[in-house]
Motif scaffolding. Structure first.
Motif, PDB file in Angstrom:
ATOM      1  N   LYS A 165      39.571   7.708   6.296  1.00  0.00           N
ATOM      2  CA  LYS A 165      38.354   7.343   7.032  1.00  0.00           C
ATOM      3  C   LYS A 165      38.626   7.143   8.519  1.00  0.00           C
ATOM      4  N   GLU A 166      39.886   6.853   8.878  1.00  0.00           N
ATOM      5  CA  GLU A 166      40.235   6.636  10.285  1.00  0.00           C
ATOM      6  C   GLU A 166      41.403   7.541  10.688  1.00  0.00           C
ATOM      7  N   PRO A 167      41.235   8.848  10.709  1.00  0.00           N
ATOM      8  CA  PRO A 167      42.362   9.742  10.995  1.00  0.00           C
ATOM      9  C   PRO A 167      42.910   9.575  12.418  1.00  0.00           C
ATOM     10  N   LYS A 168      42.054   9.178  13.371  1.00  0.00           N
ATOM     11  CA  LYS A 168      42.503   9.051  14.754  1.00  0.00           C
ATOM     12  C   LYS A 168      43.445   7.867  14.945  1.00  0.00           C
ATOM     13  N   ARG A 169      43.528   7.059  13.927  1.00  0.00           N
ATOM     14  CA  ARG A 169      44.376   5.865  13.998  1.00  0.00           C
ATOM     15  C   ARG A 169      45.861   6.223  13.937  1.00  0.00           C
ATOM     16  N   PHE A 170      46.190   7.429  13.497  1.00  0.00           N
ATOM     17  CA  PHE A 170      47.581   7.790  13.255  1.00  0.00           C
ATOM     18  C   PHE A 170      48.039   8.942  14.163  1.00  0.00           C
ATOM     19  N   GLY A 171      49.247   8.813  14.663  1.00  0.00           N
ATOM     20  CA  GLY A 171      49.878   9.877  15.455  1.00  0.00           C
ATOM     21  C   GLY A 171      51.081  10.416  14.707  1.00  0.00           C
ATOM     22  N   PHE A 172      51.205  11.740  14.631  1.00  0.00           N
ATOM     23  CA  PHE A 172      52.248  12.373  13.828  1.00  0.00           C
ATOM     24  C   PHE A 172      53.253  13.106  14.711  1.00  0.00           C
ATOM     25  N   TYR A 173      54.519  13.018  14.329  1.00  0.00           N
ATOM     26  CA  TYR A 173      55.610  13.656  15.066  1.00  0.00           C
ATOM     27  C   TYR A 173      56.542  14.334  14.062  1.00  0.00           C
ATOM     28  N   ARG A 174      56.971  15.543  14.417  1.00  0.00           N
ATOM     29  CA  ARG A 174      57.773  16.368  13.513  1.00  0.00           C
ATOM     30  C   ARG A 174      59.227  16.375  13.982  1.00  0.00           C
ATOM     31  N   VAL A 175      60.159  16.010  13.099  1.00  0.00           N
ATOM     32  CA  VAL A 175      61.581  15.983  13.456  1.00  0.00           C
ATOM     33  C   VAL A 175      62.399  16.566  12.305  1.00  0.00           C
ATOM     34  N   ALA A 176      63.645  16.922  12.586  1.00  0.00           N
ATOM     35  CA  ALA A 176      64.538  17.440  11.558  1.00  0.00           C
ATOM     36  C   ALA A 176      64.844  16.354  10.541  1.00  0.00           C
ATOM     37  N   ALA A 177      64.859  16.738   9.263  1.00  0.00           N
ATOM     38  CA  ALA A 177      65.122  15.764   8.205  1.00  0.00           C
ATOM     39  C   ALA A 177      66.520  15.182   8.348  1.00  0.00           C
ATOM     40  N   GLN A 201      25.976  16.721  10.082  1.00  0.00           N
ATOM     41  CA  GLN A 201      26.700  16.686  11.341  1.00  0.00           C
ATOM     42  C   GLN A 201      28.195  16.671  11.050  1.00  0.00           C
ATOM     43  N   ALA A 202      28.910  17.582  11.654  1.00  0.00           N
ATOM     44  CA  ALA A 202      30.351  17.648  11.424  1.00  0.00           C
ATOM     45  C   ALA A 202      31.048  16.522  12.162  1.00  0.00           C
ATOM     46  N   ALA A 203      32.200  16.137  11.639  1.00  0.00           N
ATOM     47  CA  ALA A 203      32.967  15.087  12.300  1.00  0.00           C
ATOM     48  C   ALA A 203      33.418  15.577  13.663  1.00  0.00           C
ATOM     49  N   PRO A 204      33.335  14.721  14.684  1.00  0.00           N
ATOM     50  CA  PRO A 204      33.726  15.157  16.024  1.00  0.00           C
ATOM     51  C   PRO A 204      35.218  15.480  16.081  1.00  0.00           C
ATOM     52  N   THR A 205      35.552  16.468  16.898  1.00  0.00           N
ATOM     53  CA  THR A 205      36.941  16.855  17.059  1.00  0.00           C
ATOM     54  C   THR A 205      37.626  15.922  18.040  1.00  0.00           C
ATOM     55  N   GLU A 206      38.754  15.401  17.635  1.00  0.00           N
ATOM     56  CA  GLU A 206      39.500  14.493  18.506  1.00  0.00           C
ATOM     57  C   GLU A 206      40.076  15.273  19.676  1.00  0.00           C
ATOM     58  N   GLN A 207      40.005  14.707  20.866  1.00  0.00           N
ATOM     59  CA  GLN A 207      40.574  15.343  22.033  1.00  0.00           C
ATOM     60  C   GLN A 207      42.027  14.900  22.155  1.00  0.00           C
ATOM     61  N   THR A 208      42.927  15.835  21.932  1.00  0.00           N
ATOM     62  CA  THR A 208      44.341  15.486  21.996  1.00  0.00           C
ATOM     63  C   THR A 208      44.772  15.374  23.455  1.00  0.00           C
ATOM     64  N   GLU A 209      45.907  14.708  23.650  1.00  0.00           N
ATOM     65  CA  GLU A 209      46.427  14.562  24.993  1.00  0.00           C
ATOM     66  C   GLU A 209      46.817  15.922  25.545  1.00  0.00           C
ATOM     67  N   GLU A 210      46.614  16.093  26.840  1.00  0.00           N
ATOM     68  CA  GLU A 210      46.903  17.363  27.484  1.00  0.00           C
ATOM     69  C   GLU A 210      48.408  17.564  27.580  1.00  0.00           C
TER      70      GLU A 210
END
Length: 498
Positions: free
Chosen positions: A68-80, A129-138
């Motif tokens: 319900k709150e996807p904008k609450r989380f920030g994801f980062y991809r790293v080597a296992a 109404q579709a969910a608004p698209t989050e504006q990611t950082e530039e």
């Protein structure tokens, strides 16, 4: 299996509300990420994925559908591998994500396409109404592109970036970059014109700790009129799967590997506005960063190195394709031919040499359906003057080394060596040292050579040639000359006892 394990990645997630940071181990019932501490005892629980699988796509599809709150989380991809150490570094960087956005950018997951997909699905399911698209950082590259476009459109023509608005003391303190050295090397001049420096040494300050790294640098004009330095750190490898909303086809991937350019114009989404912008896409060969530049920001030249381009050539370049041009003149005055193509990273032309001949060679190495033919080395009747026997070929069919005597090198000297064809490189491999026994194909000597091999190689003796004092030649079973015969006879004479 070990190689596959090393290529796997994991997701690091930060709960923006609580500040909690951990490794993703799936989703909870409410759709929020299940966080696990980056410890050895939790590694079996971590969600792992590779570049070619669909685990990541499935995870985000479920996440945006349930959370319900996807904008609450920030994801980062790293080597296992080594994720526990990386998490500690990320924790420090994420204490001030805005300040450290350039260093976080190579790891930050762009979730735009997943958000858009979720919004479209909601629309298809009948929601009003579709969910608004989050504006990611530039990202640094987006900022560079947008600022260049604004300067061009506002002035009605091109204007370099004014680096006098750059806080040089702050740059030296924050990044440990010597701007005077950049000026002297000519890098700063390239940066003023929307280009990048060569790889330079930086020493960014993270909470009082200097972390050495290599990066290319560019300049960015900010909305308030100031200018910032944007580092472009080296990535482990290029992303040949996708760039933002653009999914690369197998042909795209092959083009990026061979030339560093996509070879076509792609509609790239602007995360801030959602607008699709026709763009060229290339790979920065020094940092492995994927770079896009709007088609509108690139001017197709009328003439290149003294050759005027015809309308068909210019049209092909504007589509991102390669164009073979003959008769161009280098600074030295020599004529040359090359394939031209727009490179988004250079914001100009790439020169690829041998284009037409390479295409002809490619046609010769392809089957009727376009599939590549298997490259194999042609085995002749002789090799460096030595006869190639059927036994040698039998060993080579098993990809084993065969010992060959009597070959002649470039200086005319005879030599012996272990030999094996290398069909991948279309050449022979030579080894004077004896390979492992399991890799050697033992060739049984023919009747004419058995005595020679037994005496010279196996330490055995032959009464007829026992005392000639020289190695036997192929087929030799008796003294070959008067001197050898004299030695053999003298040794066989009975000695008188005193």
């Amino acid at each position: 299996m070990e190689q596959k394990k090393k290529e796997q990645d994991v997701l690091i997630v930060r709960d923006e509300k609580t500040g909690e940071i951990g490794v993703v181990a799936g989703l909870k019932r409410d759709g929020t990420p299940n966080l696990k501490a980056a410890k050895a005892e939790n590694t079996q629980d971590f969600l792992r994925f590779d570049r070619h699988g669909d685990v990541l796509d499935n995870f985000f599809a479920n996440f945006y559908r349930q959370c319900k709150e996807p904008k609450r989380f920030g994801f980062y991809r790293v080597a296992a591998e080594g994720a526990d150490k990386v998490v500690e570094v990320l924790k420090e960087l994420l204490k001030n994500p805005k300040k450290n956005e350039e260093l976080l950018a190579p790891h930050k997951v762009d979730t735009t396409k997943y958000e858009q997909s979720a919004a479209q699905q909601q629309t298809q399911e009948g929601e009003t109404q579709a969910a608004p698209t989050e504006q990611t950082e530039e990202t640094p590259q987006q900022a560079e592109q947008s600022s260049a476009g604004e300067r061009q459109s506002n002035d009605g023509g091109y204007k370099p970036i004014d680096d006098s608005h750059l806080d040089r003391e702050a740059v030296a303190e924050r990044w440990g970059i010597d701007l005077a050295a950049l000026e002297q090397s000519g890098d700063l001049e390239r940066m003023r014109h929307d280009g990048k420096s060569q790889l330079v040494e930086c020493n960014p300050d993270f909470g009082g700790i200097r972390v050495p790294m290599q990066a290319r640098l560019s300049l960015r004009e900010n909305p308030d009129g100031t200018v910032s330095i944007i580092p472009h750190p080296i990535r482990r490898e290029p992303n040949l799967d996708e760039y933002r909303n653009v999914k690369f086809t197998p042909e795209d991937q092959e083009n990026l590997k061979k030339t560093g350019n996509l070879g076509r114009v792609a509609e790239v989404v602007d995360p801030a506005t959602g607008e699709l912008i026709p763009s060229f896409i290339s790979i920065d060969r020094l940092t492995n960063e994927t770079v896009a530049v709007p088609v509108s920001a690139i001017r197709i030249p009328e003439e290149v190195k003294g050759v005027k381009l015809d309308p068909e050539q210019k049209a092909a370049l504007s589509r991102g394709e390669g164009v073979y041009v003959e008769g161009m003149t280098a600074k030295s005055g020599k004529k040359f031919n090359a394939t031209l193509q727009i490179n988004a990273d250079k914001r100009g032309l790439d020169f690829h040499f041998g284009g037409q001949k390479k295409a002809q060679r490619q046609e010769q190495t392809q089957t009727a359906d376009g599939a590549p033919k298997e490259r194999r080395l042609r085995i002749g009747k002789t090799l460096l003057g030595a006869e190639v026997k059927p036994e040698y070929k039998a060993g080579w069919e098993q990809n084993k080394w065969v010992y060959i005597e009597g070959m002649t090198d470039k200086k005319g000297q005879k030599f012996n060596a272990y030999v094996r064809p290398n069909h991948e490189k279309v050449k022979y491999d030579f080894s004077r040292k004896r390979p492992e026994q399991s890799q050697i194909y033992e060739v049984k000597p023919d009747a004419a050579s058995r005595t020679q091999v037994a005496v010279n190689s196996e330490g055995k003796t032959d009464e007829a040639t026992k005392h000639i004092g020289e190695p036997l030649q192929r087929g030799q079973t008796a003294p070959a000359n008067e001197e050898q015969q004299r030695r053999q006879q003298n040794a066989n004479k009975p000695r008188m006892r005193m």
